[in-house]
Design a protein around this motif. Structure first.
Motif, mmCIF file in Angstrom:
data_model
loop_
_atom_site.group_PDB
_atom_site.id
_atom_site.type_symbol
_atom_site.label_atom_id
_atom_site.label_comp_id
_atom_site.label_asym_id
_atom_site.label_seq_id
_atom_site.Cartn_x
_atom_site.Cartn_y
_atom_site.Cartn_z
ATOM 1 N N SER A 1 0.793 -1.224 0.000
ATOM 2 C CA SER A 1 0.000 0.000 0.000
ATOM 3 C C SER A 1 0.820 1.265 0.000
ATOM 4 O O SER A 1 0.333 2.331 -0.248
ATOM 5 C CB SER A 1 -0.934 -0.011 1.239
ATOM 6 O OG SER A 1 -0.145 -0.082 2.423
ATOM 7 N N ASN A 2 2.072 1.154 0.336
ATOM 8 C CA ASN A 2 2.912 2.362 0.412
ATOM 9 C C ASN A 2 3.687 2.631 -0.862
ATOM 10 O O ASN A 2 4.632 3.406 -0.867
ATOM 11 C CB ASN A 2 3.865 2.258 1.589
ATOM 12 C CG ASN A 2 4.781 1.016 1.485
ATOM 13 O OD1 ASN A 2 4.558 0.157 0.624
ATOM 14 N ND2 ASN A 2 5.780 0.936 2.355
ATOM 15 N N ALA A 3 3.353 2.023 -2.008
ATOM 16 C CA ALA A 3 4.078 2.238 -3.274
ATOM 17 C C ALA A 3 3.724 3.610 -3.861
ATOM 18 O O ALA A 3 2.550 3.990 -3.880
ATOM 19 C CB ALA A 3 3.730 1.136 -4.270
ATOM 20 N N GLN A 4 4.723 4.409 -4.299
ATOM 21 C CA GLN A 4 4.529 5.771 -4.862
ATOM 22 C C GLN A 4 4.113 5.690 -6.326
ATOM 23 O O GLN A 4 4.601 4.833 -7.070
ATOM 24 C CB GLN A 4 5.803 6.602 -4.742
ATOM 25 C CG GLN A 4 6.215 6.863 -3.301
ATOM 26 C CD GLN A 4 7.446 7.717 -3.229
ATOM 27 O OE1 GLN A 4 8.057 8.008 -4.232
ATOM 28 N NE2 GLN A 4 7.805 8.126 -2.010
ATOM 29 N N PRO A 5 3.227 6.617 -6.745
ATOM 30 C CA PRO A 5 2.804 6.613 -8.159
ATOM 31 C C PRO A 5 3.930 7.075 -9.090
ATOM 32 O O PRO A 5 4.788 7.867 -8.701
ATOM 33 C CB PRO A 5 1.640 7.609 -8.163
ATOM 34 C CG PRO A 5 1.906 8.524 -7.043
ATOM 35 C CD PRO A 5 2.543 7.660 -5.954
ATOM 36 N N ILE A 6 3.906 6.586 -10.272
ATOM 37 C CA ILE A 6 4.932 6.946 -11.267
ATOM 38 C C ILE A 6 4.449 8.182 -12.032
ATOM 39 O O ILE A 6 3.351 8.202 -12.599
ATOM 40 C CB ILE A 6 5.172 5.791 -12.242
ATOM 41 C CG1 ILE A 6 5.686 4.567 -11.480
ATOM 42 C CG2 ILE A 6 6.155 6.200 -13.336
ATOM 43 C CD1 ILE A 6 5.820 3.323 -12.332
ATOM 44 N N ILE A 7 5.264 9.292 -12.044
ATOM 45 C CA ILE A 7 4.942 10.552 -12.732
ATOM 46 C C ILE A 7 5.799 10.665 -13.984
ATOM 47 O O ILE A 7 7.036 10.599 -13.915
ATOM 48 C CB ILE A 7 5.166 11.753 -11.813
ATOM 49 C CG1 ILE A 7 4.288 11.647 -10.552
ATOM 50 C CG2 ILE A 7 4.882 13.041 -12.568
ATOM 51 C CD1 ILE A 7 4.563 12.720 -9.535
ATOM 52 N N ILE A 8 5.176 10.887 -15.130
ATOM 53 C CA ILE A 8 5.892 10.993 -16.416
ATOM 54 C C ILE A 8 5.860 12.449 -16.863
ATOM 55 O O ILE A 8 4.781 13.041 -17.011
ATOM 56 C CB ILE A 8 5.255 10.079 -17.467
ATOM 57 C CG1 ILE A 8 5.303 8.608 -17.012
ATOM 58 C CG2 ILE A 8 5.967 10.250 -18.807
ATOM 59 C CD1 ILE A 8 4.582 7.654 -17.940
ATOM 60 N N LYS A 9 7.012 13.100 -17.045
ATOM 61 C CA LYS A 9 7.129 14.479 -17.520
ATOM 62 C C LYS A 9 7.438 14.502 -19.012
ATOM 63 O O LYS A 9 8.337 13.810 -19.475
ATOM 64 C CB LYS A 9 8.226 15.242 -16.781
ATOM 65 C CG LYS A 9 7.914 15.516 -15.324
ATOM 66 C CD LYS A 9 9.011 16.343 -14.717
ATOM 67 C CE LYS A 9 8.702 16.693 -13.268
ATOM 68 N NZ LYS A 9 9.781 17.537 -12.671
#
Length: 278
Positions: free
Chosen positions: A5-13
């Motif tokens: 549950s503590n996995a961070q979302p992946i942000i694509i720039k």
């Protein structure tokens, strides 16, 4: 089974690569080209104004004037003026509305510049004819050869100058006086006869040779004036009208005809037929 549950979302720039301020088009180049062209035309105009004469500038202006015909060929119009302007050099005289410098009326020719030029030309011809008579070059000349030795003539802007001068052996006056000799009296009669061909006014001037500077009283001014006055009296006695004498002056020894100030050639009279400026 679910993931942690503590996995961070992946942000694509997404990085957009640009060219600085962007492209604004080429309109400024057209405006700049128009400005340069206008400046070139302006400097060309300044150069032409400085390099041409007033007459040339008028010719250029006339070329671009729409009211002046460039040639004598009709413009093809079918109106009252045949395609020409009402102010053209061709139309005005034809329709009777006026005249121009290129097409003057007969009245303008008689009273304008042409009449003045004809009068000046006729006056010049008359003066030259009198000069020929006094030089013995005319068939009508009856001037005695003895007189011709003492006469010099020249046409100037002022008029015809008739110079009567003494020689070492034949004087025109008795000694250092204003008493005329028989030769001068005959010359006065001849001049009245010859100058009667015209009505020009006259000027009479006296000249004498220089005297030694050791003289206490130099008589040159009085003597030159008296001799000019004596010539006037002689011509009046021979029938010259007093109204034709405009002036009588003495020049003393200030205007020498010979380099030697003491020479007899400097003793002379000048009768000037003045030009009629009226």
């Amino acid at each position: 089974m679910s993931g942690p549950s503590n996995a961070q979302p992946i942000i694509i720039k997404k990085v957009k690569k640009g060219g600085g301020d962007g492209h604004h088009g080429g309109a400024w180049k057209v405006a700049y080209a128009d400005f340069v062209t206008a400046m070139m035309a302006f400097f060309l105009l300044m150069w032409l104004l400085n390099a041409t004469t007033e007459k040339q500038r008028k010719g250029i202006a006339d070329y671009f004037s729409p009211t002046i015909p460039l040639n004598r060929v009709s413009g093809g119009g079918d109106g009252a003026f045949g395609g020409e302007s009402t102010f053209s050099e061709m139309a005005l005289p034809q329709v009777g509305t006026g005249a121009t410098s290129l097409n003057p009326t007969p009245e303008d020719k008689a009273s304008g510049r042409e009449a003045e030029e004809e009068a000046e030309s006729e006056q010049q011809r008359q003066l030259e004819e009198i000069e020929k008579i006094l030089r013995g070059q005319s068939g009508e000349s009856d001037v005695h050869p003895e007189m011709l030795r003492h006469i010099v003539t020249r046409v100037t802007d002022e008029g015809l100058v008739i110079e009567l001068f003494e020689t070492e052996d034949v004087p025109l006056f008795e000694g250092e006086t204003a008493e005329p000799t028989a030769l001068l009296e005959e010359m006065a009669a001849m001049l009245v006869r010859v100058t009667s061909l015209v009505t020009n006014e006259m000027a009479m001037e006296g000249h004498v040779h220089a005297r030694p500077v050791v003289l206490n009283e130099n008589p040159v001014w009085e003597l030159s004036t008296l001799r000019a006055q004596e010539m006037r009296k002689l011509m009046l006695q021979q029938g010259l009208s007093g109204n034709r004498v405009s002036r009588v002056t003495g020049h003393a020894d200030r205007e020498l005809a010979d380099r030697n100030p003491m020479a007899a050639r400097n003793d002379r009279l000048e009768i000037i037929l003045l030009r009629d400026d009226g």
